[in-house]
Design a protein around this motif. Sequence first.
Motif, PDB file in Angstrom:
ATOM      1  N   VAL A  60     -23.336  -4.999-113.992  1.00 53.83           N
ATOM      2  CA  VAL A  60     -23.339  -6.406-114.404  1.00 53.83           C
ATOM      3  C   VAL A  60     -24.146  -7.234-113.404  1.00 53.83           C
ATOM      4  O   VAL A  60     -24.926  -8.112-113.786  1.00 53.83           O
ATOM      5  N   ALA A  61     -23.979  -6.952-112.109  1.00 54.56           N
ATOM      6  CA  ALA A  61     -24.760  -7.662-111.098  1.00 54.56           C
ATOM      7  C   ALA A  61     -26.249  -7.360-111.243  1.00 54.56           C
ATOM      8  O   ALA A  61     -27.093  -8.247-111.056  1.00 54.56           O
ATOM      9  N   ALA A  62     -26.591  -6.124-111.590  1.00 47.69           N
ATOM     10  CA  ALA A  62     -27.994  -5.775-111.827  1.00 47.69           C
ATOM     11  C   ALA A  62     -28.549  -6.524-113.036  1.00 47.69           C
ATOM     12  O   ALA A  62     -29.713  -6.947-113.034  1.00 47.69           O
ATOM     13  N   ALA A  63     -27.724  -6.713-114.050  1.00 45.11           N
ATOM     14  CA  ALA A  63     -28.162  -7.483-115.221  1.00 45.11           C
ATOM     15  C   ALA A  63     -28.411  -8.941-114.841  1.00 45.11           C
ATOM     16  O   ALA A  63     -29.408  -9.539-115.275  1.00 45.11           O
ATOM     17  N   VAL A  64     -27.541  -9.500-114.023  1.00 37.10           N
ATOM     18  CA  VAL A  64     -27.732 -10.885-113.568  1.00 37.10           C
ATOM     19  C   VAL A  64     -29.006 -10.985-112.735  1.00 37.10           C
ATOM     20  O   VAL A  64     -29.795 -11.914-112.889  1.00 37.10           O
ATOM     21  N   TRP A  65     -29.215 -10.019-111.829  1.00 36.64           N
ATOM     22  CA  TRP A  65     -30.411 -10.038-110.986  1.00 36.64           C
ATOM     23  C   TRP A  65     -31.680  -9.893-111.834  1.00 36.64           C
ATOM     24  O   TRP A  65     -32.679 -10.562-111.578  1.00 36.64           O
ATOM     25  N   THR A  66     -31.627  -9.038-112.850  1.00 36.95           N
ATOM     26  CA  THR A  66     -32.789  -8.853-113.717  1.00 36.95           C
ATOM     27  C   THR A  66     -33.077 -10.118-114.514  1.00 36.95           C
ATOM     28  O   THR A  66     -34.237 -10.491-114.713  1.00 36.95           O
ATOM     29  N   ARG A  67     -32.052 -10.785-114.948  1.00 39.90           N
ATOM     30  CA  ARG A  67     -32.228 -12.003-115.755  1.00 39.90           C
ATOM     31  C   ARG A  67     -32.674 -13.192-114.909  1.00 39.90           C
ATOM     32  O   ARG A  67     -33.589 -13.914-115.257  1.00 39.90           O
ATOM     33  N   GLN A  68     -32.010 -13.397-113.748  1.00 42.79           N
ATOM     34  CA  GLN A  68     -32.257 -14.586-112.944  1.00 42.79           C
ATOM     35  C   GLN A  68     -33.293 -14.384-111.843  1.00 42.79           C
ATOM     36  O   GLN A  68     -33.837 -15.354-111.344  1.00 42.79           O
ATOM     37  N   GLY A  69     -33.490 -13.135-111.442  1.00 45.33           N
ATOM     38  CA  GLY A  69     -34.424 -12.869-110.351  1.00 45.33           C
ATOM     39  C   GLY A  69     -33.786 -13.190-109.011  1.00 45.33           C
ATOM     40  O   GLY A  69     -32.577 -13.349-108.895  1.00 45.33           O
ATOM     41  N   PRO A  70     -34.609 -13.291-107.971  1.00 50.10           N
ATOM     42  CA  PRO A  70     -34.059 -13.557-106.635  1.00 50.10           C
ATOM     43  C   PRO A  70     -33.701 -15.032-106.444  1.00 50.10           C
ATOM     44  O   PRO A  70     -34.251 -15.729-105.599  1.00 50.10           O
ATOM     45  N   SER A  71     -32.791 -15.509-107.237  1.00 51.41           N
ATOM     46  CA  SER A  71     -32.327 -16.891-107.133  1.00 51.41           C
ATOM     47  C   SER A  71     -30.966 -16.897-106.446  1.00 51.41           C
ATOM     48  O   SER A  71     -30.462 -15.871-106.002  1.00 51.41           O
ATOM     49  N   PHE A  72     -30.372 -18.072-106.364  1.00 53.83           N
ATOM     50  CA  PHE A  72     -29.075 -18.195-105.709  1.00 53.83           C
ATOM     51  C   PHE A  72     -27.999 -17.404-106.454  1.00 53.83           C
ATOM     52  O   PHE A  72     -27.212 -16.699-105.841  1.00 53.83           O
ATOM     53  N   ILE A  73     -27.987 -17.485-107.778  1.00 53.13           N
ATOM     54  CA  ILE A  73     -26.982 -16.755-108.560  1.00 53.13           C
ATOM     55  C   ILE A  73     -27.239 -15.254-108.500  1.00 53.13           C
ATOM     56  O   ILE A  73     -26.304 -14.453-108.450  1.00 53.13           O
ATOM     57  N   GLY A  74     -28.506 -14.838-108.462  1.00 52.04           N
ATOM     58  CA  GLY A  74     -28.823 -13.426-108.322  1.00 52.04           C
ATOM     59  C   GLY A  74     -28.375 -12.883-106.971  1.00 52.04           C
ATOM     60  O   GLY A  74     -27.865 -11.768-106.865  1.00 52.04           O
ATOM     61  N   LEU A  75     -28.566 -13.682-105.934  1.00 53.08           N
ATOM     62  CA  LEU A  75     -28.118 -13.287-104.601  1.00 53.08           C
ATOM     63  C   LEU A  75     -26.599 -13.187-104.534  1.00 53.08           C
ATOM     64  O   LEU A  75     -26.050 -12.257-103.938  1.00 53.08           O
ATOM     65  N   LYS A  76     -25.908 -14.131-105.164  1.00 52.98           N
ATOM     66  CA  LYS A  76     -24.450 -14.072-105.194  1.00 52.98           C
ATOM     67  C   LYS A  76     -23.959 -12.825-105.928  1.00 52.98           C
ATOM     68  O   LYS A  76     -23.000 -12.184-105.496  1.00 52.98           O
ATOM     69  N   ALA A  77     -24.607 -12.468-107.024  1.00 58.49           N
ATOM     70  CA  ALA A  77     -24.224 -11.272-107.769  1.00 58.49           C
ATOM     71  C   ALA A  77     -24.467 -10.020-106.941  1.00 58.49           C
ATOM     72  O   ALA A  77     -23.633  -9.099-106.915  1.00 58.49           O
ATOM     73  N   ALA A  78     -25.582  -9.958-106.230  1.00 62.15           N
ATOM     74  CA  ALA A  78     -25.884  -8.799-105.388  1.00 62.15           C
ATOM     75  C   ALA A  78     -24.906  -8.686-104.226  1.00 62.15           C
ATOM     76  O   ALA A  78     -24.452  -7.581-103.884  1.00 62.15           O
ATOM     77  N   LEU A  79     -24.555  -9.803-103.613  1.00 63.04           N
ATOM     78  CA  LEU A  79     -23.586  -9.775-102.508  1.00 63.04           C
ATOM     79  C   LEU A  79     -22.198  -9.362-102.996  1.00 63.04           C
ATOM     80  O   LEU A  79     -21.483  -8.627-102.303  1.00 63.04           O
ATOM     81  N   LEU A  80     -21.816  -9.822-104.162  1.00 59.77           N
ATOM     82  CA  LEU A  80     -20.532  -9.428-104.724  1.00 59.77           C
ATOM     83  C   LEU A  80     -20.497  -7.936-105.030  1.00 59.77           C
ATOM     84  O   LEU A  80     -19.514  -7.248-104.731  1.00 59.77           O
ATOM     85  N   ALA A  81     -21.578  -7.406-105.586  1.00 58.18           N
ATOM     86  CA  ALA A  81     -21.648  -5.970-105.869  1.00 58.18           C
ATOM     87  C   ALA A  81     -21.606  -5.161-104.573  1.00 58.18           C
ATOM     88  O   ALA A  81     -20.936  -4.133-104.500  1.00 58.18           O
ATOM     89  N   ALA A  82     -22.310  -5.617-103.541  1.00 54.08           N
ATOM     90  CA  ALA A  82     -22.296  -4.913-102.251  1.00 54.08           C
ATOM     91  C   ALA A  82     -20.896  -4.946-101.634  1.00 54.08           C
ATOM     92  O   ALA A  82     -20.433  -3.940-101.084  1.00 54.08           O
ATOM     93  N   PHE A  83     -20.219  -6.079-101.731  1.00 46.97           N
ATOM     94  CA  PHE A  83     -18.856  -6.169-101.204  1.00 46.97           C
ATOM     95  C   PHE A  83     -17.924  -5.218-101.939  1.00 46.97           C
ATOM     96  O   PHE A  83     -17.090  -4.546-101.316  1.00 46.97           O
ATOM     97  N   LEU A  84     -18.047  -5.147-103.256  1.00 50.87           N
ATOM     98  CA  LEU A  84     -17.199  -4.237-104.024  1.00 50.87           C
ATOM     99  C   LEU A  84     -17.484  -2.778-103.680  1.00 50.87           C
ATOM    100  O   LEU A  84     -16.564  -1.960-103.603  1.00 50.87           O
ATOM    101  N   LEU A  85     -18.748  -2.438-103.455  1.00 49.88           N
ATOM    102  CA  LEU A  85     -19.096  -1.066-103.079  1.00 49.88           C
ATOM    103  C   LEU A  85     -18.507  -0.689-101.722  1.00 49.88           C
ATOM    104  O   LEU A  85     -18.111   0.453-101.503  1.00 49.88           O
TER     105      LEU A  85
END
Length: 101
Positions: free
Chosen positions: A49-74
């Motif tokens: 889901v975070a990858a989908a957000v990153w693909t849709r929004q790109g390296p924006s603030f919401i994309g960064l938040k999604a990537a950080l959340l995915a990294a924290f969960l991992l």
Amino acid sequence: MSVRDAIVYALLALGVGLEVIACMGLVAMRDVFDRLHYVGPSVLGAVLVAAAVWTRQGPSFIGLKAALLAAFLLVASPALAHGTARAARISRLGDWRVQAD
């Protein structure tokens, strides 16, 4: 529909599908140790889901938040599963010390 939209929808469908399977597994299993096996697919679903957000929004603030959340969960998911299993074992057996063989 563009190729980018198709990739986003595919990632989102896979992620949501894995989350649904993980939730169904949690409901279906009776033992806490059996339920812990469904932590892995739930984390992978969140990463998709975070990858989908990153693909849709790109390296924006919401994309960064999604990537950080995915990294924290991992990072946090294995520690949470281990802590839960240890607490369940202590609750079941009443043994809080680590046994050396």
